[in-house]
Structures are given as structure tokens and as C-alpha cells.
Design a protein around this motif. Structure first.
Motif, PDB file in Angstrom:
ATOM      1  N   ARG A 149     -10.823   6.211 -11.575  1.00  0.00           N
ATOM      2  CA  ARG A 149     -11.239   7.056 -12.525  1.00  0.00           C
ATOM      3  C   ARG A 149     -10.792   8.313 -12.227  1.00  0.00           C
ATOM      4  NH1 ARG A 149     -12.409   3.312 -16.289  1.00  0.00           N
ATOM      5  NH2 ARG A 149     -13.733   1.857 -15.403  1.00  0.00           N
ATOM      6  N   GLY A 150      -9.426   8.397 -11.965  1.00  0.00           N
ATOM      7  CA  GLY A 150      -8.727   9.968 -11.663  1.00  0.00           C
ATOM      8  C   GLY A 150      -8.599  10.473 -10.103  1.00  0.00           C
ATOM      9  N   ASP A 151      -9.405   9.565  -9.448  1.00  0.00           N
ATOM     10  CA  ASP A 151      -9.501  10.095  -7.714  1.00  0.00           C
ATOM     11  C   ASP A 151      -9.060   8.914  -7.207  1.00  0.00           C
ATOM     12  OD1 ASP A 151     -10.306  10.153  -5.264  1.00  0.00           O
ATOM     13  OD2 ASP A 151     -12.571  10.423  -5.430  1.00  0.00           O
ATOM     14  N   GLN A 152      -7.388   9.245  -6.794  1.00  0.00           N
ATOM     15  CA  GLN A 152      -6.855   8.268  -6.136  1.00  0.00           C
ATOM     16  C   GLN A 152      -7.314   7.792  -4.713  1.00  0.00           C
ATOM     17  OE1 GLN A 152      -2.612   9.671  -6.276  1.00  0.00           O
ATOM     18  NE2 GLN A 152      -2.162   8.129  -7.815  1.00  0.00           N
ATOM     19  N   GLN A 153      -7.783   8.576  -4.151  1.00  0.00           N
ATOM     20  CA  GLN A 153      -8.523   8.275  -2.500  1.00  0.00           C
ATOM     21  C   GLN A 153      -9.424   7.190  -2.755  1.00  0.00           C
ATOM     22  OE1 GLN A 153      -9.945  11.609  -0.733  1.00  0.00           O
ATOM     23  NE2 GLN A 153      -7.816  12.620  -0.304  1.00  0.00           N
ATOM     24  N   LYS A 154     -10.319   7.350  -3.818  1.00  0.00           N
ATOM     25  CA  LYS A 154     -11.449   6.425  -4.045  1.00  0.00           C
ATOM     26  C   LYS A 154     -10.699   4.990  -4.601  1.00  0.00           C
ATOM     27  CE  LYS A 154     -15.480   5.448  -7.019  1.00  0.00           C
ATOM     28  NZ  LYS A 154     -16.234   6.247  -8.021  1.00  0.00           N
ATOM     29  N   GLY A 155      -9.820   5.204  -5.538  1.00  0.00           N
ATOM     30  CA  GLY A 155      -8.971   4.017  -6.248  1.00  0.00           C
ATOM     31  C   GLY A 155      -8.164   3.453  -5.127  1.00  0.00           C
ATOM     32  N   PHE A 156      -7.609   3.866  -4.089  1.00  0.00           N
ATOM     33  CA  PHE A 156      -6.885   2.988  -3.099  1.00  0.00           C
ATOM     34  C   PHE A 156      -7.729   2.424  -2.062  1.00  0.00           C
ATOM     35  CE2 PHE A 156      -2.911   5.302  -4.055  1.00  0.00           C
ATOM     36  CZ  PHE A 156      -1.914   4.322  -3.912  1.00  0.00           C
ATOM     37  N   LEU A 157      -8.890   3.024  -1.986  1.00  0.00           N
ATOM     38  CA  LEU A 157      -9.805   2.118  -0.915  1.00  0.00           C
ATOM     39  C   LEU A 157     -10.411   1.207  -1.389  1.00  0.00           C
ATOM     40  CD1 LEU A 157     -11.476   2.406   1.574  1.00  0.00           C
ATOM     41  CD2 LEU A 157     -13.405   3.972   0.524  1.00  0.00           C
ATOM     42  N   PHE A 158     -11.028   1.267  -2.728  1.00  0.00           N
ATOM     43  CA  PHE A 158     -11.523   0.151  -3.506  1.00  0.00           C
ATOM     44  C   PHE A 158     -10.536  -0.980  -3.668  1.00  0.00           C
ATOM     45  CE2 PHE A 158     -15.639   1.781  -5.747  1.00  0.00           C
ATOM     46  CZ  PHE A 158     -16.096   2.531  -4.705  1.00  0.00           C
ATOM     47  N   THR A 159      -9.238  -0.865  -3.990  1.00  0.00           N
ATOM     48  CA  THR A 159      -8.341  -1.697  -4.247  1.00  0.00           C
ATOM     49  C   THR A 159      -8.159  -2.434  -2.970  1.00  0.00           C
ATOM     50  OG1 THR A 159      -7.125  -0.318  -5.858  1.00  0.00           O
ATOM     51  CG2 THR A 159      -5.901  -2.103  -4.807  1.00  0.00           C
ATOM     52  N   ILE A 160      -8.049  -1.784  -1.967  1.00  0.00           N
ATOM     53  CA  ILE A 160      -7.824  -2.615  -0.450  1.00  0.00           C
ATOM     54  C   ILE A 160      -8.779  -3.263  -0.024  1.00  0.00           C
ATOM     55  CG2 ILE A 160      -8.389  -0.635   0.782  1.00  0.00           C
ATOM     56  CD1 ILE A 160      -5.438  -2.749   1.606  1.00  0.00           C
ATOM     57  N   CYS A 161     -10.132  -2.808  -0.553  1.00  0.00           N
ATOM     58  CA  CYS A 161     -11.235  -3.620  -0.325  1.00  0.00           C
ATOM     59  C   CYS A 161     -11.245  -5.011  -0.896  1.00  0.00           C
ATOM     60  CB  CYS A 161     -12.580  -2.848  -0.662  1.00  0.00           C
ATOM     61  SG  CYS A 161     -12.933  -1.609   0.459  1.00  0.00           S
ATOM     62  N   ALA A 162     -10.907  -4.894  -2.122  1.00  0.00           N
ATOM     63  CA  ALA A 162     -10.810  -6.141  -2.966  1.00  0.00           C
ATOM     64  C   ALA A 162      -9.614  -7.063  -2.440  1.00  0.00           C
ATOM     65  CB  ALA A 162     -10.396  -5.828  -4.551  1.00  0.00           C
ATOM     66  N   PHE A 163      -8.475  -6.532  -2.146  1.00  0.00           N
ATOM     67  CA  PHE A 163      -7.569  -7.454  -1.747  1.00  0.00           C
ATOM     68  C   PHE A 163      -7.863  -8.069  -0.274  1.00  0.00           C
ATOM     69  CE2 PHE A 163      -3.809  -5.041  -4.112  1.00  0.00           C
ATOM     70  CZ  PHE A 163      -4.067  -5.581  -5.350  1.00  0.00           C
ATOM     71  N   GLY A 164      -8.482  -6.994   0.598  1.00  0.00           N
ATOM     72  CA  GLY A 164      -8.917  -7.598   1.844  1.00  0.00           C
ATOM     73  C   GLY A 164      -9.682  -8.746   1.747  1.00  0.00           C
ATOM     74  N   LEU A 165     -10.718  -8.666   1.168  1.00  0.00           N
ATOM     75  CA  LEU A 165     -11.950  -9.741   0.989  1.00  0.00           C
ATOM     76  C   LEU A 165     -11.049 -11.163   0.491  1.00  0.00           C
ATOM     77  CD1 LEU A 165     -14.577 -11.020   1.118  1.00  0.00           C
ATOM     78  CD2 LEU A 165     -15.033 -10.126  -1.449  1.00  0.00           C
ATOM     79  N   ILE A 166     -10.292 -11.262  -0.363  1.00  0.00           N
ATOM     80  CA  ILE A 166      -9.440 -12.259  -0.927  1.00  0.00           C
ATOM     81  C   ILE A 166      -8.897 -12.787   0.353  1.00  0.00           C
ATOM     82  CG2 ILE A 166      -7.634 -13.020  -2.302  1.00  0.00           C
ATOM     83  CD1 ILE A 166      -8.662 -10.961  -4.391  1.00  0.00           C
ATOM     84  N   SER A 167      -7.845 -11.654   1.114  1.00  0.00           N
ATOM     85  CA  SER A 167      -7.300 -12.350   2.081  1.00  0.00           C
ATOM     86  C   SER A 167      -7.787 -12.865   3.299  1.00  0.00           C
ATOM     87  CB  SER A 167      -6.577 -10.921   2.826  1.00  0.00           C
ATOM     88  OG  SER A 167      -5.732 -11.193   3.707  1.00  0.00           O
ATOM     89  N   LEU A 168      -9.048 -12.389   3.519  1.00  0.00           N
ATOM     90  CA  LEU A 168     -10.065 -12.994   4.663  1.00  0.00           C
ATOM     91  C   LEU A 168     -10.022 -14.313   4.062  1.00  0.00           C
ATOM     92  CD1 LEU A 168     -11.604 -13.014   7.033  1.00  0.00           C
ATOM     93  CD2 LEU A 168     -13.364 -11.841   5.555  1.00  0.00           C
ATOM     94  N   LEU A 169     -10.533 -14.671   2.954  1.00  0.00           N
ATOM     95  CA  LEU A 169     -10.831 -16.023   2.389  1.00  0.00           C
ATOM     96  C   LEU A 169      -9.658 -16.975   2.662  1.00  0.00           C
ATOM     97  CD1 LEU A 169     -13.386 -15.161  -0.521  1.00  0.00           C
ATOM     98  CD2 LEU A 169     -14.006 -15.886   1.833  1.00  0.00           C
TER      99      LEU A 169
END
Length: 439
Positions: free
Chosen positions: A176-196
Motif C-alpha cells: 500500500r505504498g510501502d515497498q519495504q513492507k510489500g517486498f517482505l509480505f510477497t516473499i513470505c507468501a512465495f516462501g510458504l508455497i515453496s516450502l510445501l
């Protein structure tokens, strides 16, 4: 006489999803990490260039270490398969840490980047190298190995495209305009799927082909085999060149559209044209049947070069349609090249076994070695040239920097495709076929 097929579709898909899992994180590194470090976390491009050099030196050592570890692994699950179980979680944890942005001083931020990125590099190798090393143990059927390699690359390329196209929209949505937060949440989502997906691969693939008398050979015997394994040496250089050109193009795309065209919003669309890589991957099976693996890869290199030449015209003619057309054709060629890499490495592993040395870990390490060296040197070249030209993040760039962007995006890749094409001429597919047939 061709051996019967030994895998079923659930196992084939699970094997292919291993590459999809790794690429959820890996594609973010190749396409956006340099941008993240410079424009989001605020690191100096020169410091990032040095970080990439150090990381690549570390990766060279790590690839070899992981390869040796695989070759000396004794477990009830086999040699390569247990690495999916042991290292999946640490890999995802370090992926998330790499895209965290603690509020440190400049030196503190750089230390954080070193620790997290170097750690991620080690664990990436630990979960990625086994994807290649396990392939020749899944079947003795050459056509089946080709199919498995194509399935792997189909899933891997699909996820590469998904990440390239949707990362920035996800960053915008989550941040929502904060790229630091945006990149972190995006990698969290990708990371969880990657783990599974990595764990799914562990539970559903099985090592079934082995030559006990050729495994666990003394180190000096393995080294002697490597020196005699010319196809392996050639394909190792090709892999390095492929990932070098990929790094230069991927990392520079966002800079080209943001600073040269002033249209950062077009990055997802530009990356969307790389969907054509899937066309190249799908073409592999039929082309290999008709022409063989080496000639098919050469066609891929020629296609990539033609696409890059068309892209060049688009850049200097200021024609987005021509640029996108070039990207599309270039991506078809890339799909053919990368889709054949693991298949041809598997051939060099089988060739080594025919010489009496089954060292799939060390031989497969050339894939990760090439990836890491190519990406690292590509990142070093890009960040270094930007630094020398006076790049300043989030500002209008001077003429020297804009020129450097074109050098990275257009001219260096053109030269590398020619070198790649000439290098592969030394690959002797018939030599491998004769040796494996005599087993």
C-alpha cells in the motif's frame, strides 16, 4: 534397446514442482534483488557489487561442498532426496530474512545483507542442486529422462514468469505504498508455497537407479573422471554464459523501463512476454527426437540471438511493439536452452558412471555453480557499471547511466549469445550415447 519407463505422473509432477518451488524465491533474486537493495533498502550500488562478488565466490565453494555431501550421503532415502527434507525450512527462513529491512545504519544494513544473502545462497544450493543430481537416478530410459527434464523446466519457467509478472503488483498490493513492507509480505507468501512444494517432492520422488560399484569413489578418482568428461566441461561453460546473460537482462529490465522510458508500470507487461519460454520448453521433446539434444540447444541459442537483435531495434527505434516482439522470440530460445540443461547434465552423469565413477553430486554442482557465478558476475557488472556512471536511485539518471543501461540490456547479451553458440560446438553428444549404450 530402450528400457521401459519407470516413473508415473504423480512422481513426474512432484519432480517438476521442485523447480517451481525454488524459482518462487530464485526469480525474485535474479529480477528484483539488485533493485530492492538500491532503491528500497538504500544500499550503495558499489557496495552491492562487492557483495555480489563475495557471494559468488562463496557459492563456488558451496556448490562443490554440497555436491561432495550428496556423493557421500548414505540414507534410507538415497543420496539426493534427503536434502529436500533437511534444508527446505532453512532455505525459506533465509529467503524471508533477505527481504527484511531492519532500520540499521548504512554499515549495519550492509552487514545484514551479507549475512542473509550469503546464508540464502548456501541453502538455495542445498535444495536446488539435488533436483539435477537426482534426475539420472529416477530412470534408465533416455526418453523418460528427457520428459522429466521438460516437465521440470515447464514448471520452473511457469513460476519464473509468474514471479516476474506479479511480484511488483503483489508488492503494491501488500505494501500500500510501502515497498519495504510489500517486498517482505510477497516473499513470505512465495516462501510458504515453496516450502510445501519442496516437501512434496521429498515425499513423492524415489531414487531407483544406481551402480553401487561406481559410487563413493576416492576423490582423486572422481577428479580424474572430471578431467576426462569433456561434455561436462563444455555444458558447464554454457550454463555459466546462459545465467550471465539472463542476469544482465533480468536485472536491467526494471531500470530500463523506470529510467529510460519513465514507464515502470510496463515492467509486468514486459516480463509477461517471457511466457514464450514455455513454448520453447514444449518444443524440446519433438525437436530432440528429430535433431538430438545438441542441435536442439543450438537452435535455442540462435532463436535467442534473433530475438535479442529484434529487441535492439525496438530499443533504438523507440518501438515498444518491436521490443516486446523481440522479448517474445528471445524467450522461446531461452526456454529451449534452459529446458535442456538438466537433461544434458544427466547425460554427463551417466557418462561418468560409464567410466566407472557415479558422482552425480559433483557433476550436478556445475548447474548451481553456473547459476551462482552467472548471476553474481551479472549483478556485479550491472551494479559496478551503474556505480561508475554515477547512478543515483530514485532520481533522473545522467546520460552515462542511461548509456550503461542500454549496454547491459542490449549489447552485452548479443555478444554472449554468440560466445555460447560457439562454445557448444565442442559438445560431443555421440560420445555420450556410445558410452551409455555399451553399459
Amino acid at each position: 534397446m530402450e528400457r521401459k519407463w519407470q516413473t508415473d505422473w504423480p512422481e513426474r509432477i512432484s519432480y517438476g514442482l521442485s523447480d517451481a518451488a525454488d524459482n518462487l524465491v530464485f526469480q525474485m533474486l535474479t529480477t528484483y534483488l539488485l533493485f530492492f537493495y538500491t532503491d528500497v533498502y538504500g544500499l550503495n550500488p558499489g557496495a552491492v557489487a562487492i557483495l555480489f562478488i563475495v557471494a559468488r565466490i562463496a557459492d563456488v565453494v558451496e556448490s562443490f561442498i554440497i555436491g561432495v555431501m550428496i556423493d557421500h550421503t548414505h540414507s534410507r532415502w538415497g543420496k539426493s532426496r534427503p536434502f529436500f527434507l533437511w534444508y527446505a525450512l532453512p532455505y525459506v527462513i533465509f529467503a524471508v530474512l533477505t527481504f527484511m529491512t531492519p532500520d540499521f545504519s548504512q554499515s549495519g544494513k550492509l552487514v545484514w545483507a551479507y549475512v542473509t544473502y550469503l546464508g540464502l545462497g548456501f541453502f538455495y544450493t542445498a535444495v536446488n542442486l539435488p533436483i539435477t543430481s537426482i534426475l539420472p537416478s529416477l530412470s534408465e530410459n533416455d526418453q523418460e529422462l528427457t520428459l522429466l527434464g521438460v516437465i521440470r523446466q515447464f514448471f520452473g519457467s511457469s513460476v519464473q514468469i509468474i514471479v516476474a509478472v506479479f511480484t511488483l503488483p503483489f508488492v503494491a498490493f501488500f505494501g500500500r505504498g510501502d515497498q519495504q513492507k510489500g517486498f517482505l509480505f510477497t516473499i513470505c507468501a512465495f516462501g510458504l508455497i515453496s516450502l510445501l512444494l519442496i516437501l512434496n517432492t521429498f515425499f513423492n520422488v524415489h531414487e531407483r537407479v544406481s551402480k553401487p560399484e561406481a559410487t563413493h569413489q576416492p576423490f582423486k578418482v572422481v577428479m580424474r573422471m572430471l578431467r576426462r568428461n569433456r561434455p561436462w566441461l563444455v555444458i558447464s561453460v554454457v550454463i555459466f554464459l546462459y545465467w550471465l546473460v539472463t542476469a544482465l537482462k533480468n536485472q536491467t529490465t526494471i531500470y530500463y523501463f523506470k529510467y529510460t522510458l519513465g514507464r515502470e508500470d510496463l515492467v509486468p507487461l514486459a516480463n509477461g512476454f517471457t511466457l514464450a519460454a514455455l513454448i520453447g520448453v514444449i518444443l524440446i521433446i519433438q525437436l530432440v527426437k528429430q535433431l538430438g539434444k545438441k542441435q536442439t540447444m543450438l537452435i535455442g541459442m540462435l532463436t535467442a540471438f534473433v530475438g535479442q537483435a529484434i529487441l535492439t531495434v525496438g530499443v533504438y527505434a523507440h518501438s515498444l511493439a518491436t521490443l516486446f516482439a523481440g522479448t517474445f522470440i528471445n524467450s522461446v530460445g531461452h526456454g529451449i536452452i534452459i529446458g535442456l540443461v538438466s537433461i544434458m547434465i544427466a547425460d554427463t552423469i551417466r557418462y561418468g558412471a560409464a567410466m566407472g565413477v557415479q558422482a552425480e553430486g559433483i557433476l550436478a554442482s556445475t548447474d548451481d555453480f553456473g547459476v551462482n557465478m552467472g548471476l553474481g558476475i551479472g549483478g556485479m557488472i550491472t551494479a559496478g557499471l551503474f556505480h561508475l556512471s554515477g547512478y543515483v536511485s530514485n532520481h533522473a539518471q545522467n546520460a552515462a547511466t542511461l548509456s550503461m543501461i542500454n549496454v547491459n540490456y542490449v549489447w552485452i547479451p548479443l555478444v554472449l549469445y554468440v560466445i555460447m553458440f560457439l562454445t557448444l560446438q565442442a559438445y560431443d553428444q555421440q560420445q555420450i550415447n556410445d558410452a551409455v549404450a555399451d553399459e
